[in-house]
Design a protein around this motif. Structure first.
Motif, PDB file in Angstrom:
ATOM      1  N   PHE A  40     -17.270  34.492   2.724  1.00 31.33           N
ATOM      2  CA  PHE A  40     -17.535  34.463   4.157  1.00 31.33           C
ATOM      3  C   PHE A  40     -17.355  33.059   4.699  1.00 31.33           C
ATOM      4  N   MET A  41     -17.331  32.975   6.024  1.00 25.69           N
ATOM      5  CA  MET A  41     -17.370  31.694   6.710  1.00 25.69           C
ATOM      6  C   MET A  41     -18.333  31.822   7.873  1.00 25.69           C
ATOM      7  N   ALA A  42     -18.992  30.705   8.216  1.00 23.90           N
ATOM      8  CA  ALA A  42     -19.951  30.708   9.310  1.00 23.90           C
ATOM      9  C   ALA A  42     -20.227  29.275   9.752  1.00 23.90           C
ATOM     10  N   ALA A  43     -20.625  29.131  10.998  1.00 24.13           N
ATOM     11  CA  ALA A  43     -20.976  27.831  11.561  1.00 24.13           C
ATOM     12  C   ALA A  43     -22.498  27.707  11.578  1.00 24.13           C
ATOM     13  N   PHE A  44     -23.052  27.268  10.456  1.00 25.94           N
ATOM     14  CA  PHE A  44     -24.491  27.026  10.407  1.00 25.94           C
ATOM     15  C   PHE A  44     -24.801  25.840  11.314  1.00 25.94           C
ATOM     16  N   PRO A  45     -25.904  25.893  12.075  1.00 26.75           N
ATOM     17  CA  PRO A  45     -26.234  24.775  12.968  1.00 26.75           C
ATOM     18  C   PRO A  45     -26.614  23.498  12.199  1.00 26.75           C
ATOM     19  N   THR A  46     -27.126  23.656  10.996  1.00 27.03           N
ATOM     20  CA  THR A  46     -27.421  22.532  10.114  1.00 27.03           C
ATOM     21  C   THR A  46     -26.988  22.944   8.714  1.00 27.03           C
ATOM     22  N   LYS A  47     -26.886  21.970   7.826  1.00 27.10           N
ATOM     23  CA  LYS A  47     -26.465  22.290   6.470  1.00 27.10           C
ATOM     24  C   LYS A  47     -27.492  23.243   5.848  1.00 27.10           C
ATOM     25  N   PRO A  48     -27.021  24.407   5.370  1.00 22.07           N
ATOM     26  CA  PRO A  48     -27.982  25.377   4.829  1.00 22.07           C
ATOM     27  C   PRO A  48     -28.482  24.981   3.438  1.00 22.07           C
ATOM     28  N   GLU A  49     -29.714  25.370   3.163  1.00 21.18           N
ATOM     29  CA  GLU A  49     -30.236  25.265   1.804  1.00 21.18           C
ATOM     30  C   GLU A  49     -29.695  26.475   1.053  1.00 21.18           C
ATOM     31  N   VAL A  50     -29.198  26.250  -0.152  1.00 19.70           N
ATOM     32  CA  VAL A  50     -28.598  27.329  -0.933  1.00 19.70           C
ATOM     33  C   VAL A  50     -29.443  27.554  -2.177  1.00 19.70           C
ATOM     34  N   GLU A  51     -29.769  28.820  -2.414  1.00 18.23           N
ATOM     35  CA  GLU A  51     -30.565  29.187  -3.584  1.00 18.23           C
ATOM     36  C   GLU A  51     -29.909  30.378  -4.273  1.00 18.23           C
ATOM     37  N   LYS A  52     -29.677  30.230  -5.583  1.00 19.12           N
ATOM     38  CA  LYS A  52     -29.042  31.308  -6.354  1.00 19.12           C
ATOM     39  C   LYS A  52     -30.061  31.914  -7.311  1.00 19.12           C
ATOM     40  N   ASN A  53     -29.994  33.242  -7.421  1.00 18.50           N
ATOM     41  CA  ASN A  53     -30.876  33.977  -8.321  1.00 18.50           C
ATOM     42  C   ASN A  53     -30.111  35.103  -8.987  1.00 18.50           C
ATOM     43  N   GLN A  54     -30.589  35.498 -10.119  1.00 16.41           N
ATOM     44  CA  GLN A  54     -30.080  36.693 -10.780  1.00 16.41           C
ATOM     45  C   GLN A  54     -31.276  37.622 -10.930  1.00 16.41           C
ATOM     46  N   ILE A  55     -31.138  38.820 -10.402  1.00 16.68           N
ATOM     47  CA  ILE A  55     -32.254  39.757 -10.384  1.00 16.68           C
ATOM     48  C   ILE A  55     -31.939  40.912 -11.328  1.00 16.68           C
TER      49      ILE A  55
END
Length: 184
Positions: A40-55
């Motif tokens: 995807f692409m998107a214009a976040f207003p600020t740099k997003p925090e990214v968190e990865k998980n495996q469920i």
């Protein structure tokens, strides 16, 4: 017009045009950032925090990556969840509709629990995103806090976008308009 008046007029005109051009350029330069691995692409207003998980679930491992950011008076959370491909094939359209309903109901329950209030819906519709991907969008209010959300299913990828707070702010609206799936 005297020389000084003309010079003053030209200087003020130049400043006014500069301010107008700068403000128009700043507004039109909302740039979307591509996240090609996520699709995807998107214009976040600020740099997003990214968190990865495996469920680990009964149906297999689900890879989940969330991107979140806060504005002055809103929060954006975008989650990409990758389900086992064979599961989505096995579920078919009815199963995918069930997952979309589950996403909506789960989001509403979480908001009700966090805000300690009853959710009052204002929008609830299923549609085809880009005229080919099953999707749902829903909105409502809980304890005077607005929420807008949509979920898109592209193959075995589920994209869930939730906005809370001032969902009509310019930055939140720009984000929603800028969100696009990257086609391979």
């Amino acid at each position: 017009m005297t020389y000084l008046k003309r010079k003053f007029f030209m200087k003020n005109l130049f400043v006014a045009l500069f301010v107008l051009t700068t403000s128009l350029t700043a507004t039109s330069q909302v740039k979307a950032t591509a996240f090609p691995d996520a699709g995807f692409m998107a214009a976040f207003p600020t740099k997003p925090e990214v968190e990865k998980n495996q469920i680990d679930t009964k149906v297999g491992k689900i890879q989940s990556t969330s991107y979140s950011c806060e504005g002055e008076d809103f929060v954006i959370v975008l989650s990409e969840n990758v389900y086992p491909a064979e599961l989505i094939t096995k579920l078919g359209d009815t199963g995918v509709d069930g997952i979309l309903d589950g996403v909506k109901n789960g989001a509403i329950k979480n908001v009700e629990a966090q805000m300690e209030g009853k959710y009052a819906p204002t929008l609830d519709e299923k549609y085809l995103y880009n005229e080919k991907y099953k999707a749902i969008r829903f909105a409502g209010t809980t304890a005077e806090v607005d929420m807008e959300a949509f979920c898109i299913v592209k193959e075995n990828h589920f994209f869930i976008v939730i906005l809370m707070g001032n969902t009509k702010s310019e930055a939140a609206t720009q984000f929603v308009k800028s969100f696009k799936l990257i086609e391979k």
